[in-house]
Design a protein around this motif. Structure first.
Motif, PDB file in Angstrom:
ATOM      1  N   ALA A   1      25.719  37.723  36.050  1.00 31.28           N
ATOM      2  CA  ALA A   1      26.759  37.312  35.767  1.00 31.28           C
ATOM      3  C   ALA A   1      26.830  36.018  34.750  1.00 31.28           C
ATOM      4  CB  ALA A   1      27.979  36.855  36.875  1.00 31.28           C
ATOM      5  N   SER A   2      27.853  35.797  34.007  1.00 30.92           N
ATOM      6  CA  SER A   2      27.977  34.699  33.173  1.00 30.92           C
ATOM      7  C   SER A   2      28.566  33.457  34.044  1.00 30.92           C
ATOM      8  CB  SER A   2      28.892  34.886  31.750  1.00 30.92           C
ATOM      9  OG  SER A   2      30.053  35.167  32.232  1.00 30.92           O
ATOM     10  N   ASP A   3      28.396  32.325  33.498  1.00 29.91           N
ATOM     11  CA  ASP A   3      28.785  31.336  34.079  1.00 29.91           C
ATOM     12  C   ASP A   3      30.271  31.083  34.369  1.00 29.91           C
ATOM     13  OD1 ASP A   3      29.172  30.292  31.451  1.00 29.91           O
ATOM     14  OD2 ASP A   3      27.596  28.848  31.346  1.00 29.91           O
ATOM     15  N   ASP A   4      31.149  31.736  33.494  1.00 29.68           N
ATOM     16  CA  ASP A   4      32.375  31.689  33.472  1.00 29.68           C
ATOM     17  C   ASP A   4      32.979  32.973  34.514  1.00 29.68           C
ATOM     18  OD1 ASP A   4      31.913  33.802  31.837  1.00 29.68           O
ATOM     19  OD2 ASP A   4      33.541  33.502  30.318  1.00 29.68           O
ATOM     20  N   ALA A   5      32.103  33.514  34.882  1.00 30.81           N
ATOM     21  CA  ALA A   5      32.669  34.982  35.564  1.00 30.81           C
ATOM     22  C   ALA A   5      33.185  34.561  37.091  1.00 30.81           C
ATOM     23  CB  ALA A   5      31.334  35.752  35.923  1.00 30.81           C
ATOM     24  N   TYR A   6      34.254  35.270  37.352  1.00 30.76           N
ATOM     25  CA  TYR A   6      34.798  35.173  38.729  1.00 30.76           C
ATOM     26  C   TYR A   6      35.149  36.459  39.257  1.00 30.76           C
ATOM     27  CZ  TYR A   6      39.344  35.103  36.372  1.00 30.76           C
ATOM     28  OH  TYR A   6      40.306  35.247  35.592  1.00 30.76           O
ATOM     29  N   PHE A   7      35.378  36.742  40.606  1.00 30.88           N
ATOM     30  CA  PHE A   7      35.671  38.035  41.192  1.00 30.88           C
ATOM     31  C   PHE A   7      36.959  37.762  42.143  1.00 30.88           C
ATOM     32  CE2 PHE A   7      31.251  37.508  40.245  1.00 30.88           C
ATOM     33  CZ  PHE A   7      30.647  38.812  39.821  1.00 30.88           C
ATOM     34  N   GLY A   8      37.682  39.001  42.112  1.00 32.73           N
ATOM     35  CA  GLY A   8      38.697  38.772  43.212  1.00 32.73           C
ATOM     36  C   GLY A   8      39.329  40.248  43.426  1.00 32.73           C
ATOM     37  N   VAL A   9      40.308  40.343  44.424  1.00 35.59           N
ATOM     38  CA  VAL A   9      40.928  41.630  44.834  1.00 35.59           C
ATOM     39  C   VAL A   9      42.389  41.407  45.156  1.00 35.59           C
ATOM     40  CG1 VAL A   9      39.254  43.238  45.637  1.00 35.59           C
ATOM     41  CG2 VAL A   9      39.921  41.353  47.093  1.00 35.59           C
ATOM     42  N   PRO A  10      43.230  40.996  43.831  1.00 34.03           N
ATOM     43  CA  PRO A  10      44.686  40.654  43.815  1.00 34.03           C
ATOM     44  C   PRO A  10      45.657  41.755  44.287  1.00 34.03           C
ATOM     45  CG  PRO A  10      44.084  41.093  41.651  1.00 34.03           C
ATOM     46  CD  PRO A  10      42.877  41.497  42.587  1.00 34.03           C
ATOM     47  N   GLU A  11      45.018  43.038  44.693  1.00 34.73           N
ATOM     48  CA  GLU A  11      45.810  44.230  45.094  1.00 34.73           C
ATOM     49  C   GLU A  11      47.109  43.947  46.076  1.00 34.73           C
ATOM     50  OE1 GLU A  11      42.266  45.930  43.772  1.00 34.73           O
ATOM     51  OE2 GLU A  11      42.780  44.457  44.469  1.00 34.73           O
ATOM     52  N   VAL A  12      46.887  43.052  46.920  1.00 34.21           N
ATOM     53  CA  VAL A  12      48.421  42.609  47.649  1.00 34.21           C
ATOM     54  C   VAL A  12      49.474  42.139  46.988  1.00 34.21           C
ATOM     55  CG1 VAL A  12      46.867  42.191  49.766  1.00 34.21           C
ATOM     56  CG2 VAL A  12      47.453  40.408  48.439  1.00 34.21           C
ATOM     57  N   ASN A  13      48.867  41.725  45.789  1.00 33.36           N
ATOM     58  CA  ASN A  13      50.116  40.902  44.968  1.00 33.36           C
ATOM     59  C   ASN A  13      50.979  42.048  44.196  1.00 33.36           C
ATOM     60  OD1 ASN A  13      49.387  38.350  45.638  1.00 33.36           O
ATOM     61  ND2 ASN A  13      48.346  38.068  43.590  1.00 33.36           N
TER      62      ASN A  13
ATOM     63  N   GLY B   1      51.398  45.187  45.566  1.00 31.19           N
ATOM     64  CA  GLY B   1      51.584  46.397  46.581  1.00 31.19           C
ATOM     65  C   GLY B   1      50.653  47.521  46.563  1.00 31.19           C
ATOM     66  N   ALA B   2      49.260  47.007  46.341  1.00 31.76           N
ATOM     67  CA  ALA B   2      48.422  48.137  46.663  1.00 31.76           C
ATOM     68  C   ALA B   2      47.325  47.515  47.471  1.00 31.76           C
ATOM     69  CB  ALA B   2      47.849  48.416  45.226  1.00 31.76           C
ATOM     70  N   LEU B   3      46.380  48.327  47.802  1.00 27.52           N
ATOM     71  CA  LEU B   3      45.204  48.063  48.551  1.00 27.52           C
ATOM     72  C   LEU B   3      43.871  48.765  48.032  1.00 27.52           C
ATOM     73  CD1 LEU B   3      46.642  48.266  52.252  1.00 27.52           C
ATOM     74  CD2 LEU B   3      46.348  46.302  50.974  1.00 27.52           C
ATOM     75  N   GLY B   4      42.824  48.103  48.127  1.00 27.48           N
ATOM     76  CA  GLY B   4      41.670  48.969  47.630  1.00 27.48           C
ATOM     77  C   GLY B   4      40.506  47.842  47.393  1.00 27.48           C
ATOM     78  N   ALA B   5      39.365  48.294  47.324  1.00 28.29           N
ATOM     79  CA  ALA B   5      38.052  47.426  46.873  1.00 28.29           C
ATOM     80  C   ALA B   5      37.750  46.641  47.917  1.00 28.29           C
ATOM     81  CB  ALA B   5      38.335  47.189  45.357  1.00 28.29           C
ATOM     82  N   ALA B   6      38.227  46.389  49.076  1.00 29.73           N
ATOM     83  CA  ALA B   6      37.724  45.765  49.950  1.00 29.73           C
ATOM     84  C   ALA B   6      36.432  46.473  50.423  1.00 29.73           C
ATOM     85  CB  ALA B   6      38.551  45.763  51.257  1.00 29.73           C
ATOM     86  N   THR B   7      36.194  47.501  50.606  1.00 34.53           N
ATOM     87  CA  THR B   7      35.041  48.097  50.777  1.00 34.53           C
ATOM     88  C   THR B   7      33.852  47.704  49.830  1.00 34.53           C
ATOM     89  OG1 THR B   7      35.926  50.428  51.190  1.00 34.53           O
ATOM     90  CG2 THR B   7      33.880  50.530  50.320  1.00 34.53           C
ATOM     91  N   HIS B   8      34.341  47.432  48.375  1.00 33.82           N
ATOM     92  CA  HIS B   8      33.195  46.936  47.599  1.00 33.82           C
ATOM     93  C   HIS B   8      33.143  45.373  47.458  1.00 33.82           C
ATOM     94  CE1 HIS B   8      35.381  50.542  46.382  1.00 33.82           C
ATOM     95  NE2 HIS B   8      34.042  51.181  46.306  1.00 33.82           N
ATOM     96  N   MET B   9      34.139  44.722  47.935  1.00 40.45           N
ATOM     97  CA  MET B   9      34.018  43.134  47.962  1.00 40.45           C
ATOM     98  C   MET B   9      33.317  42.897  49.123  1.00 40.45           C
ATOM     99  SD  MET B   9      34.749  39.885  46.943  1.00 40.45           S
ATOM    100  CE  MET B   9      36.242  40.086  45.743  1.00 40.45           C
TER     101      MET B   9
END
Length: 252
Positions: A121-133, A135-143
């Motif tokens: 990753a680059s030094d400006d990279a960040y990760f997140g799962v904003p699905e709840v904002n 009204g969706a779910l998903g990618a918790a498996t991958h996080m």
């Protein structure tokens, strides 16, 4: 083309996402990405894949505006199936996949890198799962493949993001480098893998998938079921309408 694939002489294949403004992929974009990865794995000249992106961020998930401008559930079904296909294609690619992450990697982006074999990753990279904002779910498996369980739950419920540098301590991100050195760093790792006997590496990829304690494909599909429920309840449309009206990019 939002998705391109280029094979280098050393056997490293670059699969690049380029869908301005924020690499939020349309339904077709997700399926095109899956196709590119599937084809890469079938090509015996490909020894390793580097999954990368052009632009200011790696991936912002699904194109929510496409979903909101489509009547019925076709776009929702297409996005869910497309994401499932793309995440599965990363995981089941016959050769290792090195993710080169720049800027934001949220929602569907986490689904991609969480299923990758190595992350730079680059030094400006960040990760997140904003699905709840939205009204969706998903990618918790991958996080959950990137951070410990309680950290994953906190990030999921709060929709907070986490810096790439903080993931190094968990061992999920190999290294963090300046933005202008990201491709170089990813290619260096990929080159080490490409230098091995391709037959052994392909066997190793299959073996490692075989001993994985979690079936990521079934786990993610289970998560998607709750997304369908939220859509049928009307919750998702309400939250996506609010999001689409205040955000130009569209992500999930």
């Amino acid at each position: 083309m939002p998705i391109t694939s280029e094979l280098r002489p050393d056997g490293v294949r670059l699969v690049t996402m380029n869908a301005p403004p924020v690499n939020a992929l349309t339904v077709q974009g997700w399926f095109d990405l899956a196709t590119a990865l599937d084809e890469a794995g079938r090509d015996l000249a490909t020894k390793v894949v580097v999954l990368r992106a052009e632009g200011k961020g790696f991936n912002a998930g699904v194109d929510i505006k496409e979903m909101q401008h489509t009547t019925g559930f076709d776009a929702l079904l297409g996005a869910n199936r497309g994401c499932y296909a793309a995440f599965k294609a990363v995981y089941e690619c016959a050769v290792p996949v090195v993710a080169a992450v720049n800027g934001f990697c949220v929602g569907g982006g986490v689904g991609l890198v969480g299923n990758a074999d190595c992350i730079v990753a680059s030094d400006d990279a960040y990760f997140g799962v904003p699905e709840v904002n939205q009204g969706a779910l998903g990618a918790a498996t991958h996080m959950a493949r990137l951070v410990p369980q309680h950290m994953m739950r906190t990030l999921y419920f709060t929709a907070r993001t986490i810096k790439a540098a903080d993931l190094v301590q968990f061992g999920s991100v190999l290294e963090v480098v300046p933005r202008d050195r990201l491709d170089e760093a990813a290619l260096e790792v990929a080159g080490e893998i490409a230098a091995k006997d391709g037959r052994v590496i392909r066997a190793a990829k299959a073996a490692l998938n075989g001993i994985d304690p979690i079936d990521v494909n079934k786990s993610y599909r289970f998560e998607q079921g709750f997304t369908y429920e939220l859509n049928l309840m009307g919750v998702s449309d309400e939250l996506r309408d609010d999001f689409a009206g205040t955000n130009k990019g569209g992500k999930a």
